[in-house]
Design a protein around this motif. Structure first.
Motif: not given
Length: 382
Positions: A258, A261-262, A266, A293-296, A363-364
């Motif tokens: 995480s 990402g900040s 990516c 993960s923001n997208v799985k 996705a989040s």
């Protein structure tokens, strides 16, 4: 991986145990900056056009410990258990030798020579002369262990640097006249360019070096992001970790996911199955990686009941109307009624039998979606 790499606006780092992604994306990525192919095992028969110094990031005892940990992550079999004392002592021994090699500006391969000659105290003297007193005392203490214990520690350390026996591969991490050096910090600062890191498991594997290079570039990106006003890279960086559980086993990856990402980094981690990830990072680590993960994306081919059941729960339920027919005790009358029932949108059996060309995307902030996958050759250039 191909569409992601082709669409990336900034630096790309891609790991793989095959040459397919390299062959498909290389020409297009060359338009975005220099292309570096790190191929010490000859997977793509790539001639050596540069070398990389693993000790370039070793500036103190902390960074030496970090590199030793990366080597330990990459060389130990997933799920293997050993002695905490011998494992830690072997890592400390390697870390001290790595720091000594860096202080003396020697190639990383000198570590293997020092390990094979236990009577050589050159590394201890180098550390003392450099003012690294604690590291020097640690190294001296390890070398002064009783022979039986010392042999176990040295044997464990030798396993961590066993890849150094591949003399052909070591040319890629050894300076040579006229061969330019790849510097991770310069690659990141340039804002473009692509680094392909190729390795395979098995005899002669140098996955430890591939992991170390990938980690070095990632840490260089983190350091560069810290210097920017926003604390993020001005242009996002993409790291594609194909076959991550085989050739890029980095124990810190779940905890850092995480945070990457900040910082504008990516990271895509491609695994064959959930259990493959748990072998490397354990249940807690794999769960942390999944949650961060923001997208799985699940693209089928898995037969693990527990994972499929959990995924089915995440996808959720839908309500359906049911028609019931009832009869009286005498059978002389019937009635029909409608009642809503909750059913799984995709059962574990449905997920196991997911056809090719389909994938579930989680996705989040969005409901799970059943997607149709578009082959990159049908969408290239669009």
């Amino acid at each position: 991986m191909v569409p992601r790499i082709l669409a990336a606006p900034g630096v790309v780092v891609a790991t793989s145990n095959k040459r397919d992604v390299l062959d498909v994306t290389r020409a297009d990525r060359a338009a975005s900056g220099p292309v570096w192919v790190f191929d010490p095992q000859g997977i793509a028969d790539e001639p050596q056009r540069f070398w990389w110094d693993p000790l370039g990031q070793v500036t103190d005892a902390v960074s030496a410990d970090a590199l030793a940990q990366v080597l330990a992550d990459a060389t130990r079999e997933p799920g293997s258990t050993g002695s905490a004392f011998f494992d830690n002592a072997a890592r400390e021994l390697v870390a001290s030798l790595l720091l000594a090699a860096a202080r003396a500006r020697r190639p990383v391969t000198v570590v293997h020579r020092w390990l094979t000659d236990q009577g050589d105290d050159e590394a201890v003297q180098i550390l003392r002369d450099a003012g690294d007193t604690v590291s020097a005392e640690t190294l001296q203490g390890l070398l002064n262990l009783v022979p039986e214990t010392r042999s176990g520690v040295v044997g464990g350390a030798a396993q961590l640097v066993g890849f150094m026996r591949n003399t052909r591969a070591m040319l890629w991490v050894t300076p040579a006249p006229g061969v330019p050096e790849l510097r991770p910090e310069e690659l990141v600062a340039a804002g473009g360019g692509t680094l392909y890191c190729l390795s395979q498991e098995g005899q002669g594997s140098v996955s430890a070096i591939v992991t170390a290079l990938t980690v070095a570039v990632t840490r260089a990106a983190l350091d560069h992001a810290k210097t920017r006003p926003s604390g993020r890279l001005p242009v996002p960086m993409l790291i594609e970790l194909d076959e991550a559980a085989n050739i890029c086993r980095w124990s810190e990856l779940p905890a850092q996911y995480s945070h990457f990402g900040s910082r504008g980094i990516c990271v895509d981690t491609v695994l064959q199955s959930w259990s493959q990830g748990t072998r490397v990072w354990g249940d807690a680590g794999m769960s942390a990686l999944w949650s961060a993960s923001n997208v799985k994306v699940y693209a089928g081919g898995v037969t693990e009941a527990r994972f499929l059941s959990d995924l089915s729960t995440l996808i959720g339920e839908h309500w359906v109307d049911s028609v019931q027919v009832t009869s009286s005790a005498t059978g002389s009358s019937t009635s029909r009624g409608r009642a809503a029932q909750a059913r799984q949108i995709a059962t574990a059996a449905d997920l196991m039998a997911l056809p090719a060309g389909r994938a579930w995307v989680l996705a989040s902030g969005c409901r799970p979606v059943l997607a149709r996958l578009v082959p990159y050759w049908q969408n290239k250039g669009k």
